[in-house]
Every structure is written in structure tokens, then in C-alpha cells.
Design a protein around this motif. Structure first.
Motif, PDB file in Angstrom:
ATOM      1  N   PHE A  76       0.831  -1.203   0.000  1.00  0.00           N
ATOM      2  CA  PHE A  76       0.000   0.000   0.000  1.00  0.00           C
ATOM      3  C   PHE A  76       0.869   1.257   0.000  1.00  0.00           C
ATOM      4  O   PHE A  76       0.591   2.223  -0.714  1.00  0.00           O
ATOM      5  CB  PHE A  76      -0.934   0.020   1.217  1.00  0.00           C
ATOM      6  CG  PHE A  76      -1.862  -1.150   1.305  1.00  0.00           C
ATOM      7  CD1 PHE A  76      -2.287  -1.831   0.182  1.00  0.00           C
ATOM      8  CD2 PHE A  76      -2.320  -1.594   2.553  1.00  0.00           C
ATOM      9  CE1 PHE A  76      -3.156  -2.916   0.274  1.00  0.00           C
ATOM     10  CE2 PHE A  76      -3.182  -2.663   2.659  1.00  0.00           C
ATOM     11  CZ  PHE A  76      -3.597  -3.334   1.521  1.00  0.00           C
ATOM     12  N   ALA A  77       1.914   1.248   0.835  1.00  0.00           N
ATOM     13  CA  ALA A  77       2.773   2.422   0.938  1.00  0.00           C
ATOM     14  C   ALA A  77       3.501   2.697  -0.369  1.00  0.00           C
ATOM     15  O   ALA A  77       3.630   3.857  -0.796  1.00  0.00           O
ATOM     16  CB  ALA A  77       3.780   2.228   2.077  1.00  0.00           C
ATOM     17  N   ARG A  78       3.995   1.648  -1.019  1.00  0.00           N
ATOM     18  CA  ARG A  78       4.692   1.842  -2.298  1.00  0.00           C
ATOM     19  C   ARG A  78       3.750   2.430  -3.342  1.00  0.00           C
ATOM     20  O   ARG A  78       4.142   3.314  -4.119  1.00  0.00           O
ATOM     21  CB  ARG A  78       5.265   0.515  -2.792  1.00  0.00           C
ATOM     22  CG  ARG A  78       6.553   0.097  -2.109  1.00  0.00           C
ATOM     23  CD  ARG A  78       7.240  -1.028  -2.863  1.00  0.00           C
ATOM     24  NE  ARG A  78       6.447  -2.247  -2.848  1.00  0.00           N
ATOM     25  CZ  ARG A  78       6.572  -3.212  -1.940  1.00  0.00           C
ATOM     26  NH1 ARG A  78       7.457  -3.074  -0.955  1.00  0.00           N
ATOM     27  NH2 ARG A  78       5.830  -4.291  -1.997  1.00  0.00           N
ATOM     28  N   ALA A  79       2.522   1.957  -3.353  1.00  0.00           N
ATOM     29  CA  ALA A  79       1.551   2.481  -4.307  1.00  0.00           C
ATOM     30  C   ALA A  79       1.284   3.958  -4.045  1.00  0.00           C
ATOM     31  O   ALA A  79       1.181   4.766  -4.979  1.00  0.00           O
ATOM     32  CB  ALA A  79       0.254   1.681  -4.236  1.00  0.00           C
ATOM     33  N   ALA A  80       1.183   4.330  -2.778  1.00  0.00           N
ATOM     34  CA  ALA A  80       0.932   5.728  -2.426  1.00  0.00           C
ATOM     35  C   ALA A  80       2.102   6.610  -2.830  1.00  0.00           C
ATOM     36  O   ALA A  80       1.924   7.707  -3.379  1.00  0.00           O
ATOM     37  CB  ALA A  80       0.657   5.854  -0.936  1.00  0.00           C
ATOM     38  N   VAL A  81       3.319   6.155  -2.559  1.00  0.00           N
ATOM     39  CA  VAL A  81       4.501   6.930  -2.930  1.00  0.00           C
ATOM     40  C   VAL A  81       4.577   7.090  -4.449  1.00  0.00           C
ATOM     41  O   VAL A  81       4.860   8.174  -4.966  1.00  0.00           O
ATOM     42  CB  VAL A  81       5.776   6.262  -2.377  1.00  0.00           C
ATOM     43  CG1 VAL A  81       7.025   6.925  -2.957  1.00  0.00           C
ATOM     44  CG2 VAL A  81       5.796   6.338  -0.857  1.00  0.00           C
ATOM     45  N   ALA A  82       4.311   6.010  -5.177  1.00  0.00           N
ATOM     46  CA  ALA A  82       4.347   6.071  -6.634  1.00  0.00           C
ATOM     47  C   ALA A  82       3.306   7.039  -7.186  1.00  0.00           C
ATOM     48  O   ALA A  82       3.491   7.613  -8.265  1.00  0.00           O
ATOM     49  CB  ALA A  82       4.130   4.677  -7.216  1.00  0.00           C
TER      50      ALA A  82
END
Length: 289
Positions: free
Chosen positions: A271-277
Motif C-alpha cells: 500500500f505504501a509503495r503504491a501511495a509513494v508512486a
């Protein structure tokens, strides 16, 4: 698995990925729009209101004490005046709408409504069952709030509880280490993992003069060198602070167990990687300069 199999830093790693998604709410445009509709328009007032609303209509002193690293003068410019504009109950409702919009925008409908989101919410909520209210005001205030029904909002609620639980304990450790709010920020920035001075000045109310004075005090203690880098003593102090924070925050992750912590970390990282991307954070937020 048993609690004994939990690796010492597993809780910290899990917290870090959960907090990454939680922190998107402080940089997203949605809270400003939702609170702006209530009449709260200043960015700092928005920040103080959404995080402090669970405490009720408190004064500036309570917010300064519980937030720790904000300059009191900045807090006092907005609190308690903000509660004359909108009640804490209205702010909490606006925050929920804002979080809903933020997560749907950053993660997409497919992720928000996925089985994985529901699974993550269940795991995170299970971890919160072992959180302690003692001497943890921000955690305890949020623990009084009802758990939302929708999984992505329940997940955010659980990440808030775990974030504030660790944060409250962290402040106790900082006090024990003899670091005031700005000194704590300066040493964290010096690790390369904290906010840049620009963002500290913008969001926390401190000035370059304040920063230089704090740096001077840290140099006198042998924690910072003339270049603004941590000395060996400073590095060791930051390591002790994080280790002691881990110890005070271990119970939720022991309760969840090694397997559950591993799975929650895996899901939270996705989830965090998707948000950062999706551009959740300013590119110049972290670092020394």
C-alpha cells in the motif's frame, strides 16, 4: 508462531510501513478541502485540528505537549481558536471524508475494496488490542473513537492507533534523553531520515535562529559536530532512542505474532509503495538539507 520468535526490529519495520500510508493524510489536498468547507483554511490550523480533534476542544498547551516538536507560538496562533470555527466532532467527520478520498485517489478503487485491504485492517486492528493507554494521551484519545466499518477506513484508524501509541512512547524516551522538541528534530534530520530544515520551518514554526541555537546546544553536549553531523555519541544516542521506543511499543506486535506481523508488513509495504508512486509526498521532504 509465539511471541518469542518475533525479531527485535520487526515491530519497527511494521510500524514504518503502516505510518507511511497514515502520513499521506498530512500532505494530501483532501483534508484542506474538507476542513476548508468548515471554515478552517490555514494549513497549520488544518493539521492541528485533524490530529488533535480526538482530544476534544483542548487548548494550545495540550497540543504543544502532545505534539512535542512544534513551536508553542505557532500552536497558540491557531488553538483553541480553531474550535470556535468547527467542533472536534465536525473535524473528525471531515477527516474521515478526507481520508476516504485520499486513499481512493492514491490506491485506486480496486485496492481500497480488495480482500487484501480487509485482511490488513483485521491484522492491524488485532495488533491494537495490546496497546496500552497508560501515559499515552494521543493514542488513548483515538482509541475512544469508533472503528469505521469500511475496511480501508478501519485500516487507517488502526494505523492511527499504532502510530500514536508508538509516538507517545517515543516522546517519553526523548524526554528521558534530555532532548527538547527542536533538538529531537535536529538530531533526527542529521540521521538523513528526518524532515529537511525547510519543512521543519514551514510546518513546525521554528526559525533558522531557533535551529542554530538548538544545534549549538547539541554541539555543547558532544552530540553534533561543527558540520551539523551526528558525532559517534549522537549516533549512539539516536540508536538508544529508537531501541527504547521499540521496547515500549513491542506489545502490539508480540500480540499479533511473528507470522501476523510479517503479513501485515508485506501488505502495508504494498500500500505504501503504491501511495509513494502516486506522488503522496513532496520530493524534498526528507534529508539533511
Amino acid at each position: 508462531m509465539t511471541a518469542a520468535t518475533l525479531e527485535p526490529r520487526a515491530g519497527r519495520r511494521c510500524h514504518n510501513v503502516l505510518n507511511s500510508l497514515h502520513a499521506t493524510s498530512y500532505f494530501a489536498p483532501e483534508p484542506g478541502r474538507e476542513l476548508g468547507a468548515l471554515g478552517i483554511t490555514h494549513p497549520r490550523a488544518v493539521n492541528f485540528a485533524v490530529r488533535a480533534a480526538a482530544l476534544g476542544p483542548v487548548g494550545a498547551g495540550v497540543v504543544t505537549a502532545t505534539f512535542y516538536n512544534y513551536k508553542h507560538d505557532l500552536v497558540a496562533r491557531h488553538v483553541p481558536a480553531v474550535w470556535a470555527i468547527a467542533s472536534p466532532e465536525d473535524v473528525l467527520a471531515a477527516r474521515a471524508r478526507a481520508v476516504d478520498g485520499t486513499l481512493r485517489r492514491l490506491l485506486g478503487e480496486a485496492v481500497v475494496t480488495s480482500p487484501e485491504m480487509a485482511e490488513a485492517a483485521g491484522l492491524a486492528l488485532r495488533a491494537t488490542e495490546a496497546c496500552s493507554r497508560s501515559a499515552r494521551p494521543l493514542y488513548s484519545a483515538h482509541a475512544d473513537l469508533a472503528v469505521p466499518e469500511e475496511p480501508h477506513l478501519a485500516y487507517f484508524h488502526a494505523t492511527t492507533l499504532l502510530r500514536e501509541h508508538r509516538g507517545d512512547g517515543h516522546l517519553a524516551v526523548l524526554m528521558s534523553a534530555g532532548l527538547d522538541g527542536l533538538e529531537a528534530v535536529v538530531t533526527h534530520t542529521a540521521t538523513g531520515r528526518g524532515m529537511t530544515p525547510k519543512w521543519v520551518f514551514t510546518t513546525r514554526g521554528w526559525s533558522q535562529e531557533d535551529w542554530d541555537a538548538a544545534s549549538g546546544r547539541l554541539r555543547e553536549r558532544g552530540l553534533l559536530d561543527d558540520a551539523g553531523e551526528l558525532t559517534s555519541e549522537g549516533v549512539a544516542l539516536r540508536e538508544r532512542i529508537e531501541s527504547e521506543t521499540d521496547r515500549l511499543d513491542r506489545a502490539p506486535y508480540e500480540h499479533l505474532g511473528a507470522e501476523g506481523v510479517g503479513r501485515l508488513t508485506e501488505l502495508g509495504a504494498e500500500f505504501a509503495r503504491a501511495a509513494v508512486a502516486a506522488g503522496a509526498f513532496p520530493p524534498d521532504l526528507l534529508g539533511r538539507a
